[in-house]
Structure formats: structure tokens, C-alpha cells
Design a protein around this motif. Structure first.
Motif, short mmCIF file in Angstrom:
data_model
loop_
_atom_site.label_atom_id
_atom_site.label_comp_id
_atom_site.label_asym_id
_atom_site.label_seq_id
_atom_site.Cartn_x
_atom_site.Cartn_y
_atom_site.Cartn_z
N THR A 48 -5.59 19.59 3.33
CA THR A 48 -4.83 20.58 4.37
C THR A 48 -3.48 19.76 4.83
OG1 THR A 48 -6.27 18.54 5.87
CG2 THR A 48 -7.11 20.90 4.89
N GLY A 49 -3.07 18.94 3.60
CA GLY A 49 -1.79 19.03 4.41
C GLY A 49 -1.33 17.59 5.53
N GLU A 50 -2.70 17.21 6.08
CA GLU A 50 -2.84 15.85 7.14
C GLU A 50 -2.17 14.74 6.15
OE1 GLU A 50 -6.75 15.88 9.24
OE2 GLU A 50 -7.33 17.25 8.13
N LEU A 51 -2.50 14.34 5.20
CA LEU A 51 -2.31 13.46 4.60
C LEU A 51 -1.14 13.53 3.31
CD1 LEU A 51 -5.27 10.42 4.36
CD2 LEU A 51 -3.74 11.20 5.42
N ARG A 52 -0.05 12.75 2.50
CA ARG A 52 0.15 13.06 1.98
C ARG A 52 0.37 12.87 0.33
NH1 ARG A 52 4.42 7.59 2.08
NH2 ARG A 52 4.94 7.99 0.19
N ALA A 53 0.75 13.87 -0.21
CA ALA A 53 0.10 14.38 -1.97
C ALA A 53 0.10 12.77 -2.85
CB ALA A 53 0.22 15.67 -2.29
N ASP A 54 1.05 12.30 -2.55
CA ASP A 54 2.42 11.62 -3.76
C ASP A 54 1.46 10.13 -3.73
OD1 ASP A 54 3.56 10.21 -1.02
OD2 ASP A 54 4.76 10.30 -1.30
N VAL A 55 0.61 9.72 -2.47
CA VAL A 55 0.13 7.60 -2.92
C VAL A 55 -2.26 8.71 -3.36
CG1 VAL A 55 -0.92 6.54 -1.48
CG2 VAL A 55 0.91 7.74 -1.36
N SER A 56 -2.86 7.93 -3.93
CA SER A 56 -3.79 8.31 -5.08
C SER A 56 -4.64 7.75 -3.50
CB SER A 56 -3.57 7.67 -5.97
OG SER A 56 -4.23 5.95 -5.71
N THR A 57 -5.43 8.62 -3.82
CA THR A 57 -6.82 8.45 -2.21
C THR A 57 -7.80 6.64 -2.47
OG1 THR A 57 -7.84 9.72 -3.57
CG2 THR A 57 -6.58 10.99 -1.62
N ARG A 58 -7.82 6.65 -3.84
CA ARG A 58 -7.78 5.18 -3.59
C ARG A 58 -7.02 4.43 -3.78
NH1 ARG A 58 -11.94 3.76 -6.81
NH2 ARG A 58 -12.26 2.09 -7.88
N THR A 59 -6.01 3.82 -3.45
CA THR A 59 -4.67 3.01 -2.42
C THR A 59 -5.24 3.42 -1.47
OG1 THR A 59 -3.82 3.44 -5.00
CG2 THR A 59 -2.16 2.95 -2.65
N MET A 60 -4.97 4.85 -0.85
CA MET A 60 -5.16 4.73 0.65
C MET A 60 -7.37 4.50 1.34
SD MET A 60 -4.40 8.17 0.94
CE MET A 60 -2.79 9.31 0.62
N VAL A 61 -8.12 4.22 0.50
CA VAL A 61 -9.35 3.33 0.49
C VAL A 61 -9.20 2.37 0.87
CG1 VAL A 61 -11.37 2.81 -0.07
CG2 VAL A 61 -10.34 5.48 -0.28
N GLU A 62 -7.96 1.42 -0.45
CA GLU A 62 -7.46 0.25 -0.53
C GLU A 62 -6.47 -0.15 0.74
OE1 GLU A 62 -5.78 -0.21 -4.62
OE2 GLU A 62 -8.11 -0.01 -5.43
N LEU A 63 -6.43 0.40 0.76
CA LEU A 63 -5.32 0.03 2.39
C LEU A 63 -5.90 0.54 3.42
CD1 LEU A 63 -2.07 2.16 1.45
CD2 LEU A 63 -2.19 -0.12 1.65
N LEU A 64 -7.07 1.20 3.23
CA LEU A 64 -8.20 1.05 4.73
C LEU A 64 -9.06 0.05 5.03
CD1 LEU A 64 -8.85 3.21 7.58
CD2 LEU A 64 -9.97 4.12 5.50
N PHE A 65 -9.30 -0.52 4.03
CA PHE A 65 -10.47 -1.08 3.72
C PHE A 65 -10.35 -2.68 3.70
CE2 PHE A 65 -13.59 2.33 3.52
CZ PHE A 65 -13.93 2.13 4.11
N GLY A 66 -8.93 -2.90 2.67
CA GLY A 66 -8.70 -4.65 2.49
C GLY A 66 -8.11 -5.48 3.00
N PRO A 67 -7.89 -5.01 4.48
CA PRO A 67 -7.06 -5.60 5.80
C PRO A 67 -8.30 -6.08 5.84
CG PRO A 67 -5.71 -4.06 6.04
CD PRO A 67 -6.78 -3.43 4.90
#
Length: 202
Positions: A143-162
Motif C-alpha cells: 500500500t506504499g506505507e513502507l519502503r519497498a527496498d528493504v526486506s520485511t524480514r529486516t524490518m522485523v529484526e529492526l522492530l524486535f532487535g532493540p
């Protein structure tokens, strides 16, 4: 190699008693102090009965944690991505702030020297949840809410890593009240777009 247990052959009462005993002891006495002998005594079963289904205490505790937290559920999709991520991450922080968080720390510590345990933790607990998160974030990319050039798996790691960083290293509290700020930092970044340096990088 220890054969994977066949759930169809386990006595349900013994299975339930063993899982409950393992988690009770890990919460009460601390994960490091738990032994198979103590689990057997608390559950009222023989030690060999436990070894028939689990290779060591860590396997029992992992199954008990998976049983307590339940299967991976779909991430909320209310149409407000920030609100959905805030609610979900706040829930994780609340869970890990309970006695279960300390049990997870002990289990993950054991996994650092046991590759089979580490794989079991990843496959049985984390991967199903990562998949659910990726589904939600893939929809946001579409839907364009998030950038498409970053894998969503990486996004999950950034969300939960901290969150797990704080849990495992004790660098700060897990405060669900900070979940909204945590999500805001992730979605909007840390750069100051009004700074001269930022303008030059555009």
C-alpha cells in the motif's frame, strides 16, 4: 540422536504435568537451577519418562514456553500501521517483563552453546512469528506505507532487535509505555531532516 517425540504416544496427563512443573520451577527457582530430576519430582513422574520425550531440561522448558505463549497469531491490521505495531510491540514488552522474560534469558543463554537447541528455538518459536509479522509488513509495503527496498524480514529484526537487546543485556527497562516512541523511531528514522548536513545529503 534423540528421536523427536511422537505426541500420539504421550500420556496427556504426564505431558501436562511435566510442562507445568518445568515452567513452575524455572519461574520460582531460576532457569539455571532447574534439573530434569527436579522436574520429574515436581511432576510426579519418573526421570526416564522425561528423557523418553525430551533430550534435556532446555527442551522441556522450550516446549513449556511455547505452550504458555500459544501459537503465533496474526498481527493486528486495523488500517493504522503505527498503532498496530505499537500495540503488538507493547504486548511483547509486557510479556517479557514478566517472569517469563527471565526464563527466556536462561534458555537463550543455553542456546549459545547448543546449536540444536538454538535451531529448535528459531524454528518452533521465532520463525512462525516472523512469518506473521512479514505478512503484515508486506501488506504495508504493497500500500506504499513502507519502503519497498528493504526486506520485511529486516524490518522485523529492526522492530524486535532493540527489545531483545534490552532483555538480554539489561541496558534499560522494557516499558510498554515507550512502545509508541519505539515504533515512531523505526518508521520515521533518527535523522534530523532540517539540519544542514541532512539537506546536503539529499
Amino acid at each position: 540422536m534423540h528421536a523427536a517425540p511422537n505426541p500420539d504416544l504421550r500420556n496427556p496427563r504426564v505431558h501436562r504435568a511435566t510442562l507445568d512443573a518445568a515452567l513452575e520451577l524455572a519461574i520460582r527457582d531460576g532457569y539455571a537451577k532447574v534439573t530434569v530430576e527436579a522436574i520429574a519430582a515436581t511432576a510426579g513422574v519418573g526421570k526416564q519418562t522425561i528423557y523418553r520425550w525430551w533430550p534435556h531440561k532446555a527442551a522441556v522448558v522450550l516446549e513449556a514456553l511455547n505452550d504458555r505463549t500459544g501459537p503465533a497469531s496474526r498481527v493486528p491490521d486495523t488500517g493504522d500501521l503505527a498503532a498496530d505495531l505499537t500495540a503488538a510491540t507493547g504486548g511483547v514488552m509486557r510479556l517479557l517483563s514478566t517472569d517469563l522474560g527471565a526464563v527466556w534469558c536462561g534458555l537463550i543463554a543455553d542456546a549459545q552453546s547448543d546449536t540444536h537447541l538454538a535451531e529448535n528455538i528459531r524454528v518452533t518459536f521465532f520463525e512462525p512469528r516472523i512469518a506473521r509479522w512479514q505478512e503484515r509488513l508486506d501488506a504495508a509495503v504493497a500500500t506504499g506505507e513502507l519502503r519497498a527496498d528493504v526486506s520485511t524480514r529486516t524490518m522485523v529484526e529492526l522492530l524486535f532487535g532493540p527489545i531483545y537487546y534490552r532483555l538480554l543485556l539489561g541496558t534499560g527497562p522494557l516499558d510498554p509505555g515507550n512502545a509508541a516512541a519505539h515504533v515512531d523511531y523505526l518508521l520515521n528514522g533518527m535523522g534530523n531532516t532540517t539540519s544542514p548536513g541532512s539537506r546536503r545529503r539529499r
